[in-house]
Design a protein around this motif. Structure first.
Motif, PDB file in Angstrom:
ATOM      1  N   VAL A   1       1.821   9.929  16.404  1.00 21.90           N
ATOM      2  CA  VAL A   1       0.604   9.475  15.723  1.00 21.90           C
ATOM      3  C   VAL A   1      -0.352  10.659  15.589  1.00 21.90           C
ATOM      4  O   VAL A   1      -0.551  11.421  16.534  1.00 21.90           O
ATOM      5  N   GLU A   2      -0.967  10.802  14.403  1.00 19.32           N
ATOM      6  CA  GLU A   2      -1.807  11.967  14.155  1.00 19.32           C
ATOM      7  C   GLU A   2      -2.940  11.649  13.174  1.00 19.32           C
ATOM      8  O   GLU A   2      -2.819  10.772  12.316  1.00 19.32           O
ATOM      9  N   LEU A   3      -4.014  12.423  13.301  1.00 22.71           N
ATOM     10  CA  LEU A   3      -5.069  12.483  12.294  1.00 22.71           C
ATOM     11  C   LEU A   3      -4.645  13.476  11.226  1.00 22.71           C
ATOM     12  O   LEU A   3      -4.244  14.603  11.548  1.00 22.71           O
ATOM     13  N   ALA A   4      -4.723  13.085   9.953  1.00 21.75           N
ATOM     14  CA  ALA A   4      -4.370  13.985   8.852  1.00 21.75           C
ATOM     15  C   ALA A   4      -5.592  14.275   8.000  1.00 21.75           C
ATOM     16  O   ALA A   4      -6.441  13.408   7.765  1.00 21.75           O
TER      17      ALA A   4
ATOM     18  N   PRO B   1       4.858   8.824   6.828  1.00 21.53           N
ATOM     19  CA  PRO B   1       3.985   7.713   6.440  1.00 21.53           C
ATOM     20  C   PRO B   1       2.512   8.118   6.511  1.00 21.53           C
ATOM     21  O   PRO B   1       2.054   8.661   7.526  1.00 21.53           O
ATOM     22  N   LEU B   2       1.765   7.830   5.447  1.00 19.22           N
ATOM     23  CA  LEU B   2       0.340   8.140   5.372  1.00 19.22           C
ATOM     24  C   LEU B   2      -0.441   6.876   5.031  1.00 19.22           C
ATOM     25  O   LEU B   2       0.002   6.044   4.255  1.00 19.22           O
ATOM     26  N   GLY B   3      -1.643   6.773   5.574  1.00 20.13           N
ATOM     27  CA  GLY B   3      -2.505   5.642   5.261  1.00 20.13           C
ATOM     28  C   GLY B   3      -2.652   4.705   6.457  1.00 20.13           C
ATOM     29  O   GLY B   3      -2.269   5.054   7.565  1.00 20.13           O
TER      30      GLY B   3
ATOM     31  N   GLY C   1       4.406   5.121   2.117  1.00 22.02           N
ATOM     32  CA  GLY C   1       3.244   4.307   2.430  1.00 22.02           C
ATOM     33  C   GLY C   1       3.188   3.931   3.896  1.00 22.02           C
ATOM     34  O   GLY C   1       4.161   4.104   4.648  1.00 22.02           O
ATOM     35  N   PRO C   2       2.057   3.379   4.335  1.00 15.73           N
ATOM     36  CA  PRO C   2       1.827   3.135   5.755  1.00 15.73           C
ATOM     37  C   PRO C   2       2.701   2.054   6.383  1.00 15.73           C
ATOM     38  O   PRO C   2       2.904   2.066   7.605  1.00 15.73           O
ATOM     39  N   HIS C   3       3.186   1.142   5.570  1.00 16.07           N
ATOM     40  CA  HIS C   3       3.978   0.037   6.120  1.00 16.07           C
ATOM     41  C   HIS C   3       5.420   0.052   5.600  1.00 16.07           C
ATOM     42  O   HIS C   3       6.162  -0.919   5.810  1.00 16.07           O
TER      43      HIS C   3
ATOM     44  N   LEU D   1       0.845  -1.182   0.000  1.00 16.15           N
ATOM     45  CA  LEU D   1       0.000   0.000   0.000  1.00 16.15           C
ATOM     46  C   LEU D   1       0.888   1.242   0.000  1.00 16.15           C
ATOM     47  O   LEU D   1       1.817   1.358   0.809  1.00 16.15           O
ATOM     48  N   GLY D   2       0.585   2.150  -0.913  1.00 17.98           N
ATOM     49  CA  GLY D   2       1.304   3.412  -0.953  1.00 17.98           C
ATOM     50  C   GLY D   2       0.548   4.484  -0.196  1.00 17.98           C
ATOM     51  O   GLY D   2      -0.508   4.218   0.406  1.00 17.98           O
ATOM     52  N   PRO D   3       1.023   5.723  -0.211  1.00 16.86           N
ATOM     53  CA  PRO D   3       0.247   6.821   0.365  1.00 16.86           C
ATOM     54  C   PRO D   3      -1.113   6.865  -0.324  1.00 16.86           C
ATOM     55  O   PRO D   3      -1.199   6.660  -1.546  1.00 16.86           O
ATOM     56  N   PRO D   4      -2.202   7.121   0.411  1.00 12.53           N
ATOM     57  CA  PRO D   4      -3.530   7.011  -0.189  1.00 12.53           C
ATOM     58  C   PRO D   4      -3.947   8.211  -1.021  1.00 12.53           C
ATOM     59  O   PRO D   4      -5.098   8.268  -1.478  1.00 12.53           O
ATOM     60  N   VAL D   5      -3.059   9.138  -1.254  1.00 14.19           N
ATOM     61  CA  VAL D   5      -3.343  10.310  -2.083  1.00 14.19           C
ATOM     62  C   VAL D   5      -2.063  10.709  -2.796  1.00 14.19           C
ATOM     63  O   VAL D   5      -0.956  10.433  -2.317  1.00 14.19           O
ATOM     64  N   THR D   6      -2.207  11.334  -3.961  1.00 16.19           N
ATOM     65  CA  THR D   6      -1.044  11.840  -4.677  1.00 16.19           C
ATOM     66  C   THR D   6      -1.388  13.211  -5.251  1.00 16.19           C
ATOM     67  O   THR D   6      -2.497  13.707  -5.072  1.00 16.19           O
ATOM     68  N   GLY D   7      -0.425  13.834  -5.909  1.00 14.28           N
ATOM     69  CA  GLY D   7      -0.631  15.176  -6.400  1.00 14.28           C
ATOM     70  C   GLY D   7      -0.544  16.224  -5.309  1.00 14.28           C
ATOM     71  O   GLY D   7      -0.991  17.362  -5.489  1.00 14.28           O
TER      72      GLY D   7
END
Length: 282
Positions: free
Chosen positions: A125-128, A180-182, A107-109, A63-69
Motif C-alpha cells: 500500500v502506498e501514497l502516489a 491499481p490506482l485510485g 482501476g482500484p477495484h 472506477l478506472g485509474p483516476p488519471v490518464t495520459g
C-alpha cells in the motif's frame, strides 16, 4: 476535490465526487483527466464549476485509474526504514527509483492477476503523486506547484522476479494489474499534511500493513525535486512513494497472494481499494 474516471476499461469518462458523495459526470466540461486539465489552471476551472450543475452518474459504474495520459509510472523503493529492515535491505542514502510498466495500471477495484509462473506475488500500500505540470530541475520549494494531486496505489510485486531475475526491479513490478490506482485523485488542498497520511492494507480481512507517511525517509517534495534532476516529469505521470512494513516477503515464513484472496487497502482522504486476486488465464 475528488476526481475520478468511470466506465468500462479503455472508455472511462471524467467525473468528480461531490460533498454529498454523489458521482458527477465531467465529460461535458473536459475530455479526460489528462494533460492541461491537470494543471493548476485546469483544476481551477473544474473547481469553479457548481457540482450540482453536473449530471449525476450511476454509482454502480466501474472506477478506472483516476488519471490518464501517463508517460512515466515511477516507484520509490525502501522509503520506510522498517520496510527495508523486514526485507533484510539497507536503508538508501538517496531515493531508490525504478519503473513500473504503464500497462500495469488498472482501476482500484479491478482484479489483481497472479502472473503465469509466479511464486511470490506480494502487496504494497502506498501514497502516489500525480504530476500536473511539467517538472524538470525543480527545487523542493517549487515541487508542489507541479502536483495535480495524490491517489492510493497498490505496488503489487513479484518478489522472485524482482530479486532473482537479473537485477532489474521492473521485471517484478510490471505485470498487468500490478498498478491499481485510485479510487480518486485528491487535489493537494484536501491533504493538509503530507506527513500525516495513514496507510493500511488487509488480506482476507486480516491486517497486514499499518503505517504513516510520517515515517517516509524521503518526503514528497524531496522525491519530485530529486527525480526531476534526471528526467522531465509530464502531466499525468505517477510516482508511488514506497510502502510501510507488513509485506508478505517480510513475514516469517513469507506469505504471498493466491487465487481467491481478497485485498482491501486505504489511506487518509485517499479512499479505499477492494480487489479480488485471480489466477492467470490465457
Amino acid at each position: 476535490m475528488r476526481l475520478v474516471r468511470f466506465g468500462e476499461a479503455g472508455r472511462e469518462r471524467p467525473g468528480l465526487i461531490d460533498v454529498d458523495n454523489v458521482l458527477r459526470d465531467l465529460s461535458g466540461e473536459i475530455d479526460d483527466l489528462a494533460g492541461a486539465h491537470l494543471s493548476r489552471a485546469g483544476l481551477e476551472k473544474i473547481r469553479r464549476l457548481d457540482p450540482k450543475s453536473l449530471p449525476k452518474a450511476d454509482p454502480s459504474h466501474r472506477l478506472g485509474p483516476p488519471v490518464t495520459g501517463t508517460t512515466n509510472f515511477l516507484a520509490v523503493g525502501r522509503n520506510y526504514a522498517e520496510h527495508a529492515a523486514e526485507t533484510g535491505s539497507d536503508v538508501p542514502t538517496e531515493p531508490l527509483i525504478f519503473n513500473k510498466a504503464l500497462s500495469s495500471i488498472v482501476g482500484p477495484h479491478d482484479d489483481v492477476v497472479i502472473p503465469k509462473g509466479s511464486v511470490s506475488t506480494d502487496w504494497e500500500v502506498e501514497l502516489a503523486i500525480v504530476i500536473g505540470e511539467r517538472a524538470h530541475h525543480v527545487s523542493e520549494a517549487e515541487a508542489l506547484d507541479h502536483v495535480a494531486g495524490f491517489c492510493l496505489c497498490n505496488d503489487v510485486s513479484e518478489r522472485d522476479w524482482q530479486k532473482n531475475r537479473g537485477g532489474q526491479w521492473v521485471k517484478g513490478k510490471s505485470s498487468p494489474t500490478f498498478g491499481p490506482l485510485g479510487p480518486w485523485l485528491v487535489t493537494p488542498d484536501e491533504i493538509p499534511d503530507l506527513r500525516a497520511v495513514d496507510l493500511w492494507l488487509d488480506v482476507n480481512g486480516e491486517r497486514r500493513q499499518t503505517g504513516s507517511t510520517s515515517a517516509m525517509i524521503f518526503g514528497v517534495e524531496t522525491l519530485i525535486a530529486y527525480i526531476s534532476t534526471f528526467m522531465a516529469l509530464q502531466p499525468g505521470d505517477v510516482i508511488t512513494t514506497g510502502t510501510p512494513p507488513g509485506v508478505g516477503a517480510g513475514m516469517k515464513p513469507p506469505q504471498f497472494l493466491k487465487a481467491g484472496d481478497r485485498l482491501a487497502l486505504g489511506a487518509t482522504r485517499l479512499g479505499e481499494q477492494r480487489a479480488r486476486v485471480v489466477a492467470y488465464s490465457a
